[in-house]
Scaffold this motif. Structure first.
Motif, PDB file in Angstrom:
ATOM      1  N   MET A 156       0.775  -1.392  -0.221  1.00 50.96           N
ATOM      2  CA  MET A 156      -0.144   0.033  -0.065  1.00 50.96           C
ATOM      3  C   MET A 156       1.100   1.493  -0.155  1.00 50.96           C
ATOM      4  O   MET A 156       0.202   2.464  -0.187  1.00 50.96           O
ATOM      5  CB  MET A 156      -0.622   0.263   1.073  1.00 50.96           C
ATOM      6  N   ASP A 157       2.151   1.273   0.060  1.00 53.50           N
ATOM      7  CA  ASP A 157       2.680   2.367  -0.129  1.00 53.50           C
ATOM      8  C   ASP A 157       2.624   3.688  -0.899  1.00 53.50           C
ATOM      9  O   ASP A 157       3.021   4.307  -0.654  1.00 53.50           O
ATOM     10  CB  ASP A 157       4.391   1.852   0.058  1.00 53.50           C
ATOM     11  N   GLU A 158       2.504   2.755  -2.137  1.00 52.20           N
ATOM     12  CA  GLU A 158       2.410   4.153  -3.121  1.00 52.20           C
ATOM     13  C   GLU A 158       0.950   4.376  -3.417  1.00 52.20           C
ATOM     14  O   GLU A 158       1.023   5.507  -4.292  1.00 52.20           O
ATOM     15  CB  GLU A 158       2.554   3.517  -4.507  1.00 52.20           C
ATOM     16  N   CYS A 159       0.376   3.564  -2.129  1.00 53.76           N
ATOM     17  CA  CYS A 159      -1.010   4.142  -2.235  1.00 53.76           C
ATOM     18  C   CYS A 159      -1.184   5.585  -2.344  1.00 53.76           C
ATOM     19  O   CYS A 159      -1.687   6.535  -0.964  1.00 53.76           O
ATOM     20  CB  CYS A 159      -2.440   3.554  -1.944  1.00 53.76           C
ATOM     21  N   ILE A 160      -1.354   6.682  -2.857  1.00 49.05           N
ATOM     22  CA  ILE A 160      -2.061   8.057  -2.816  1.00 49.05           C
ATOM     23  C   ILE A 160      -3.305   8.263  -1.064  1.00 49.05           C
ATOM     24  O   ILE A 160      -2.294   9.205  -0.464  1.00 49.05           O
ATOM     25  CB  ILE A 160      -2.067   9.604  -3.951  1.00 49.05           C
ATOM     26  N   PHE A 161      -4.462   8.086  -1.731  1.00 52.29           N
ATOM     27  CA  PHE A 161      -4.648   8.348  -0.607  1.00 52.29           C
ATOM     28  C   PHE A 161      -4.696   7.011   0.960  1.00 52.29           C
ATOM     29  O   PHE A 161      -4.843   7.953   1.831  1.00 52.29           O
ATOM     30  CB  PHE A 161      -6.275   7.883  -0.876  1.00 52.29           C
ATOM     31  N   CYS A 162      -3.766   6.063   0.721  1.00 54.95           N
ATOM     32  CA  CYS A 162      -3.078   5.831   2.054  1.00 54.95           C
ATOM     33  C   CYS A 162      -2.158   6.420   2.569  1.00 54.95           C
ATOM     34  O   CYS A 162      -1.806   7.483   4.045  1.00 54.95           O
ATOM     35  CB  CYS A 162      -2.878   4.589   2.004  1.00 54.95           C
ATOM     36  N   ARG A 163      -1.602   7.308   1.548  1.00 52.14           N
ATOM     37  CA  ARG A 163      -0.593   8.399   2.384  1.00 52.14           C
ATOM     38  C   ARG A 163      -0.781   9.395   2.731  1.00 52.14           C
ATOM     39  O   ARG A 163      -0.290   9.813   3.923  1.00 52.14           O
ATOM     40  CB  ARG A 163       0.609   9.257   0.767  1.00 52.14           C
ATOM     41  N   ILE A 164      -1.687  10.028   2.172  1.00 51.84           N
ATOM     42  CA  ILE A 164      -2.543  11.014   2.959  1.00 51.84           C
ATOM     43  C   ILE A 164      -3.616  10.570   4.479  1.00 51.84           C
ATOM     44  O   ILE A 164      -3.243  11.182   5.120  1.00 51.84           O
ATOM     45  CB  ILE A 164      -4.162  11.510   1.747  1.00 51.84           C
ATOM     46  N   LYS A 165      -4.092   9.288   4.835  1.00 50.36           N
ATOM     47  CA  LYS A 165      -4.236   8.681   5.680  1.00 50.36           C
ATOM     48  C   LYS A 165      -3.510   9.296   6.213  1.00 50.36           C
ATOM     49  O   LYS A 165      -3.110   9.361   7.681  1.00 50.36           O
ATOM     50  CB  LYS A 165      -5.083   7.704   5.072  1.00 50.36           C
ATOM     51  N   ARG A 166      -1.961   8.591   6.137  1.00 51.19           N
ATOM     52  CA  ARG A 166      -0.588   8.046   6.821  1.00 51.19           C
ATOM     53  C   ARG A 166      -0.327   9.897   7.624  1.00 51.19           C
ATOM     54  O   ARG A 166       0.624   9.630   8.156  1.00 51.19           O
ATOM     55  CB  ARG A 166       0.223   7.353   6.447  1.00 51.19           C
ATOM     56  N   GLY A 167      -0.839  11.240   6.353  1.00 50.83           N
ATOM     57  CA  GLY A 167       0.137  12.341   6.549  1.00 50.83           C
ATOM     58  C   GLY A 167       1.277  12.260   6.028  1.00 50.83           C
ATOM     59  O   GLY A 167       2.063  13.157   6.375  1.00 50.83           O
ATOM     60  N   ASP A 168       1.569  11.682   5.284  1.00 47.83           N
ATOM     61  CA  ASP A 168       2.875  11.438   4.018  1.00 47.83           C
ATOM     62  C   ASP A 168       2.557  13.128   3.521  1.00 47.83           C
ATOM     63  O   ASP A 168       3.544  12.883   2.714  1.00 47.83           O
ATOM     64  CB  ASP A 168       3.442  10.030   3.767  1.00 47.83           C
ATOM     65  N   LEU A 169       1.118  12.555   3.133  1.00 47.50           N
ATOM     66  CA  LEU A 169       0.328  13.661   1.824  1.00 47.50           C
ATOM     67  C   LEU A 169       0.493  14.628   2.385  1.00 47.50           C
ATOM     68  O   LEU A 169      -0.490  14.010   2.896  1.00 47.50           O
ATOM     69  CB  LEU A 169       0.736  12.738   0.764  1.00 47.50           C
ATOM     70  N   PRO A 170      -0.069  15.913   2.229  1.00 49.19           N
ATOM     71  CA  PRO A 170      -0.814  17.359   2.595  1.00 49.19           C
ATOM     72  C   PRO A 170      -2.192  16.779   2.481  1.00 49.19           C
ATOM     73  O   PRO A 170      -2.087  16.697   0.654  1.00 49.19           O
ATOM     74  CB  PRO A 170      -0.409  18.148   2.287  1.00 49.19           C
ATOM     75  N   ALA A 171      -3.159  16.916   2.549  1.00 50.69           N
ATOM     76  CA  ALA A 171      -4.788  17.045   2.254  1.00 50.69           C
ATOM     77  C   ALA A 171      -5.411  18.256   3.587  1.00 50.69           C
ATOM     78  O   ALA A 171      -5.274  17.947   4.990  1.00 50.69           O
ATOM     79  CB  ALA A 171      -4.578  16.388   2.311  1.00 50.69           C
ATOM     80  N   THR A 172      -6.288  18.734   2.842  1.00 56.41           N
ATOM     81  CA  THR A 172      -6.638  19.565   3.716  1.00 56.41           C
ATOM     82  C   THR A 172      -8.130  18.949   4.053  1.00 56.41           C
ATOM     83  O   THR A 172      -9.550  18.233   3.188  1.00 56.41           O
ATOM     84  CB  THR A 172      -7.780  20.869   3.041  1.00 56.41           C
ATOM     85  N   VAL A 173      -8.102  18.630   5.477  1.00 58.32           N
ATOM     86  CA  VAL A 173      -8.673  17.461   5.878  1.00 58.32           C
ATOM     87  C   VAL A 173     -10.394  18.401   6.494  1.00 58.32           C
ATOM     88  O   VAL A 173      -9.927  19.266   7.231  1.00 58.32           O
ATOM     89  CB  VAL A 173      -7.983  16.438   7.312  1.00 58.32           C
ATOM     90  N   VAL A 174     -10.991  17.857   6.632  1.00 57.98           N
ATOM     91  CA  VAL A 174     -12.456  18.355   6.816  1.00 57.98           C
ATOM     92  C   VAL A 174     -13.272  17.295   7.941  1.00 57.98           C
ATOM     93  O   VAL A 174     -14.203  17.619   8.742  1.00 57.98           O
ATOM     94  CB  VAL A 174     -13.740  18.704   5.675  1.00 57.98           C
ATOM     95  N   HIS A 175     -12.503  15.982   7.924  1.00 64.28           N
ATOM     96  CA  HIS A 175     -13.332  15.130   9.139  1.00 64.28           C
ATOM     97  C   HIS A 175     -12.191  13.510   9.364  1.00 64.28           C
ATOM     98  O   HIS A 175     -11.804  13.838   7.892  1.00 64.28           O
ATOM     99  CB  HIS A 175     -14.678  14.249   8.561  1.00 64.28           C
ATOM    100  N   GLU A 176     -12.292  13.425  10.374  1.00 62.04           N
ATOM    101  CA  GLU A 176     -11.952  11.944  10.353  1.00 62.04           C
ATOM    102  C   GLU A 176     -12.752  11.684  11.644  1.00 62.04           C
ATOM    103  O   GLU A 176     -12.627  11.976  13.073  1.00 62.04           O
ATOM    104  CB  GLU A 176     -10.179  12.328  10.459  1.00 62.04           C
ATOM    105  N   ASP A 177     -12.454   9.826  12.158  1.00 61.08           N
ATOM    106  CA  ASP A 177     -12.877   8.947  12.651  1.00 61.08           C
ATOM    107  C   ASP A 177     -11.766   8.286  12.803  1.00 61.08           C
ATOM    108  O   ASP A 177     -10.984   7.903  11.578  1.00 61.08           O
ATOM    109  CB  ASP A 177     -14.065   9.557  12.670  1.00 61.08           C
ATOM    110  N   ASP A 178     -12.483   6.866  13.311  1.00 58.07           N
ATOM    111  CA  ASP A 178     -11.918   5.220  13.529  1.00 58.07           C
ATOM    112  C   ASP A 178     -11.800   4.904  12.500  1.00 58.07           C
ATOM    113  O   ASP A 178     -10.662   4.366  11.507  1.00 58.07           O
ATOM    114  CB  ASP A 178     -12.065   5.146  14.866  1.00 58.07           C
ATOM    115  N   HIS A 179     -12.899   5.695  11.236  1.00 61.48           N
ATOM    116  CA  HIS A 179     -13.081   4.516  10.240  1.00 61.48           C
ATOM    117  C   HIS A 179     -12.392   5.092   8.546  1.00 61.48           C
ATOM    118  O   HIS A 179     -12.199   4.471   7.417  1.00 61.48           O
ATOM    119  CB  HIS A 179     -14.545   3.872   9.993  1.00 61.48           C
TER     120      HIS A 179
END
Ligand code: 5GP
Ligand code: ZN
Length: 110
Positions: free
Chosen positions: A1-24
């Motif tokens: 999964m290392d190269e998946c950009i959304f997994c990278r965003i999820k891990r905080g490795d790629l910046p994104a403007t997050v508007v909601h986060e919960d456990d799932h």
């Protein structure tokens, strides 16, 4: 999964403007918006697309579907479209399940 950009965003490795986060799930602004408000909602679990869902994901999908209206409401969206592309021929470019939320102005008909 290392190269998946959304997994990278999820891990905080790629910046994104997050508007909601919960456990799932996580919701953030699309980098190339195609509506005045264009959000992406992803499960934290890496699943390539809707077709990859199994019985074990029932609670996850239910959670996401119940969370999307609340995210939209908090973004001030009275009317919006939710869409998910399944497969490259349908326009899917990122193979981590995601739901587009488009709104904030009139949308072209499907
Ligand atoms: P798809 O075409 O797979 O249904 O949607 C993928 C979406 O991800 C596209 O709307 C595209 O603009 C968005 N996107 C691609 N790369 C990035 C990125 O690095 N950050 C964010 N926030 N969105 C991205
Ligand atoms: Zn992923």
């Amino acid at each position: 999964m290392d190269e998946c950009i959304f997994c990278r965003i999820k891990r905080g490795d790629l910046p994104a403007t997050v508007v909601h986060e919960d456990d799932h799930c996580l919701a953030f602004h699309d980098k190339f918006p195609r509506a005045p408000t264009h959000l992406l909602v992803i499960p934290k679990k890496h699943l390539p697309d809707l077709n990859a869902l199994g019985e074990e994901d029932k609670a996850l999908v239910s959670h996401i579907m119940l969370t999307i209206p609340s995210i939209a409401r908090k973004q001030g969206l009275e009317a919006y479209r939710m869409a998910t592309n399944i497969g490259a021929a349908a326009g899917q470019a990122v193979f981590h399940l995601h739901f587009h939320i488009l709104g904030g102005g009139p949308l072209s008909p499907l």
